[in-house]
Design a protein around this motif. Sequence first.
Motif, PDB file in Angstrom:
ATOM      1  N   ALA A   1      68.852  85.626  52.528  1.00  0.00           N
ATOM      2  CA  ALA A   1      69.034  85.698  53.984  1.00  0.00           C
ATOM      3  C   ALA A   1      70.077  86.742  54.370  1.00  0.00           C
ATOM      4  O   ALA A   1      69.913  87.460  55.369  1.00  0.00           O
ATOM      5  N   GLY A   2      71.147  86.834  53.602  1.00  0.00           N
ATOM      6  CA  GLY A   2      72.166  87.844  53.893  1.00  0.00           C
ATOM      7  C   GLY A   2      71.612  89.250  53.763  1.00  0.00           C
ATOM      8  O   GLY A   2      71.968  90.150  54.536  1.00  0.00           O
ATOM      9  N   ARG A   3      70.747  89.453  52.788  1.00  0.00           N
ATOM     10  CA  ARG A   3      70.104  90.755  52.615  1.00  0.00           C
ATOM     11  C   ARG A   3      69.182  91.063  53.797  1.00  0.00           C
ATOM     12  O   ARG A   3      69.075  92.223  54.236  1.00  0.00           O
ATOM     13  N   ALA A   4      68.506  90.039  54.318  1.00  0.00           N
ATOM     14  CA  ALA A   4      67.652  90.229  55.488  1.00  0.00           C
ATOM     15  C   ALA A   4      68.478  90.683  56.690  1.00  0.00           C
ATOM     16  O   ALA A   4      68.049  91.544  57.465  1.00  0.00           O
ATOM     17  N   ASP A   5      69.673  90.110  56.846  1.00  0.00           N
ATOM     18  CA  ASP A   5      70.574  90.538  57.922  1.00  0.00           C
ATOM     19  C   ASP A   5      71.045  91.970  57.707  1.00  0.00           C
ATOM     20  O   ASP A   5      71.090  92.777  58.646  1.00  0.00           O
ATOM     21  N   LEU A   6      71.423  92.274  56.477  1.00  0.00           N
ATOM     22  CA  LEU A   6      71.910  93.616  56.161  1.00  0.00           C
ATOM     23  C   LEU A   6      70.829  94.652  56.459  1.00  0.00           C
ATOM     24  O   LEU A   6      71.111  95.711  57.050  1.00  0.00           O
ATOM     25  N   ALA A   7      69.599  94.372  56.063  1.00  0.00           N
ATOM     26  CA  ALA A   7      68.499  95.288  56.330  1.00  0.00           C
ATOM     27  C   ALA A   7      68.322  95.501  57.830  1.00  0.00           C
ATOM     28  O   ALA A   7      68.063  96.626  58.289  1.00  0.00           O
ATOM     29  N   TYR A   8      68.484  94.434  58.594  1.00  0.00           N
ATOM     30  CA  TYR A   8      68.320  94.535  60.051  1.00  0.00           C
ATOM     31  C   TYR A   8      69.371  95.454  60.667  1.00  0.00           C
ATOM     32  O   TYR A   8      69.099  96.163  61.638  1.00  0.00           O
ATOM     33  N   THR A   9      70.554  95.442  60.115  1.00  0.00           N
ATOM     34  CA  THR A   9      71.619  96.286  60.670  1.00  0.00           C
ATOM     35  C   THR A   9      71.527  97.736  60.210  1.00  0.00           C
ATOM     36  O   THR A   9      72.100  98.621  60.851  1.00  0.00           O
ATOM     37  N   LEU A  10      70.806  98.007  59.113  1.00  0.00           N
ATOM     38  CA  LEU A  10      70.805  99.344  58.523  1.00  0.00           C
ATOM     39  C   LEU A  10      69.504 100.116  58.728  1.00  0.00           C
ATOM     40  O   LEU A  10      69.522 101.348  58.763  1.00  0.00           O
ATOM     41  N   TYR A  11      68.373  99.416  58.821  1.00  0.00           N
ATOM     42  CA  TYR A  11      67.097 100.120  58.931  1.00  0.00           C
ATOM     43  C   TYR A  11      66.752 100.353  60.400  1.00  0.00           C
ATOM     44  O   TYR A  11      66.556  99.386  61.160  1.00  0.00           O
ATOM     45  N   PRO A  12      66.663 101.600  60.833  1.00  0.00           N
ATOM     46  CA  PRO A  12      66.422 101.891  62.258  1.00  0.00           C
ATOM     47  C   PRO A  12      65.166 101.231  62.816  1.00  0.00           C
ATOM     48  O   PRO A  12      65.143 100.811  63.978  1.00  0.00           O
ATOM     49  N   GLU A  13      64.109 101.132  61.989  1.00  0.00           N
ATOM     50  CA  GLU A  13      62.855 100.579  62.503  1.00  0.00           C
ATOM     51  C   GLU A  13      62.949  99.079  62.788  1.00  0.00           C
ATOM     52  O   GLU A  13      62.072  98.512  63.452  1.00  0.00           O
ATOM     53  N   LEU A  14      64.002  98.430  62.292  1.00  0.00           N
ATOM     54  CA  LEU A  14      64.199  97.004  62.561  1.00  0.00           C
ATOM     55  C   LEU A  14      65.167  96.755  63.710  1.00  0.00           C
ATOM     56  O   LEU A  14      65.090  95.729  64.379  1.00  0.00           O
ATOM     57  N   GLN A  15      66.068  97.660  63.936  1.00  0.00           N
ATOM     58  CA  GLN A  15      67.160  97.434  64.876  1.00  0.00           C
ATOM     59  C   GLN A  15      66.659  97.268  66.310  1.00  0.00           C
ATOM     60  O   GLN A  15      65.763  97.961  66.758  1.00  0.00           O
ATOM     61  N   GLY A  16      67.252  96.286  66.999  1.00  0.00           N
ATOM     62  CA  GLY A  16      66.941  96.071  68.403  1.00  0.00           C
ATOM     63  C   GLY A  16      65.678  95.299  68.671  1.00  0.00           C
ATOM     64  O   GLY A  16      65.312  95.088  69.827  1.00  0.00           O
ATOM     65  N   THR A  17      64.988  94.848  67.621  1.00  0.00           N
ATOM     66  CA  THR A  17      63.740  94.112  67.836  1.00  0.00           C
ATOM     67  C   THR A  17      63.973  92.623  68.040  1.00  0.00           C
ATOM     68  O   THR A  17      63.081  91.918  68.506  1.00  0.00           O
ATOM     69  N   LEU A  18      65.163  92.128  67.702  1.00  0.00           N
ATOM     70  CA  LEU A  18      65.486  90.704  67.815  1.00  0.00           C
ATOM     71  C   LEU A  18      66.762  90.529  68.614  1.00  0.00           C
ATOM     72  O   LEU A  18      67.638  91.393  68.612  1.00  0.00           O
ATOM     73  N   LYS A  19      66.904  89.380  69.269  1.00  0.00           N
ATOM     74  CA  LYS A  19      68.122  89.082  70.015  1.00  0.00           C
ATOM     75  C   LYS A  19      69.231  88.552  69.118  1.00  0.00           C
ATOM     76  O   LYS A  19      70.406  88.642  69.444  1.00  0.00           O
TER      77      LYS A  19
END
Length: 221
Positions: A123-141
């Motif tokens: 789960a921590g890796r999933a969070d890290l990916a969300y903060t680092l990969y541009p295509e994921l950023q901003g898609t979730l609240k």
Amino acid sequence: FTALAALPLQAPDACVAELDRAVTQLGLRGALLFSNINGTALSDPSFWPLYARTEELGVPLFVHPITPVNIDAMQRHRLVPVVGFLFDTSLAALELVYAGVMERFPKLRIVLGNLGGTIPYIAGRADLAYTLYPELQGTLKEMPSTYLRRMYFETAGMPDVEAVMLAIRFAGADHVLLGTDYPQQIADVSGTLRMIQSLPIEVPQQERIPGLNAAALLSID
């Protein structure tokens, strides 16, 4: 004893009507999904009407692992059930989060088999990916782990105390449910109960895992 509905998952348009019939006419307490549906992810928009109706009915959906789409590297040593099921459950859970299903349906209650596969661990890796990969950023609240913690984790085929404790630390003891895999070869009912009784947590929490958590989730008095 109660049961979950088997839905015609290969025909998503028919799932809502069958869920309605199962819950409102037959008195069933939820429904079964698989970790992929003939290769289609559970996050596919064709399943969203099912999730909307599930929310309205207030029943859970249990995600049972199934053979992953590609098993070329798992042909020997029974690696499909040993690790393939866990990986496919993890993929299903992450798809539901990253695709926005858990955000769009905040009351949706998802139960993951086999302690969620690898979810409590990554789960921590999933969070890290969300903060680092541009295509994921901003898609979730919220961060991905926030949505993952809303899910429930059942213990079938996962006999290790430390693995169960990781799920408890991640989502809370109230989100962990006894699972046995009975009557599969890998099932160990008595061993699973002994394992739960040995968990280093408070007795009231420990006592909820074999049945009270499930009773609350399934609205059983």
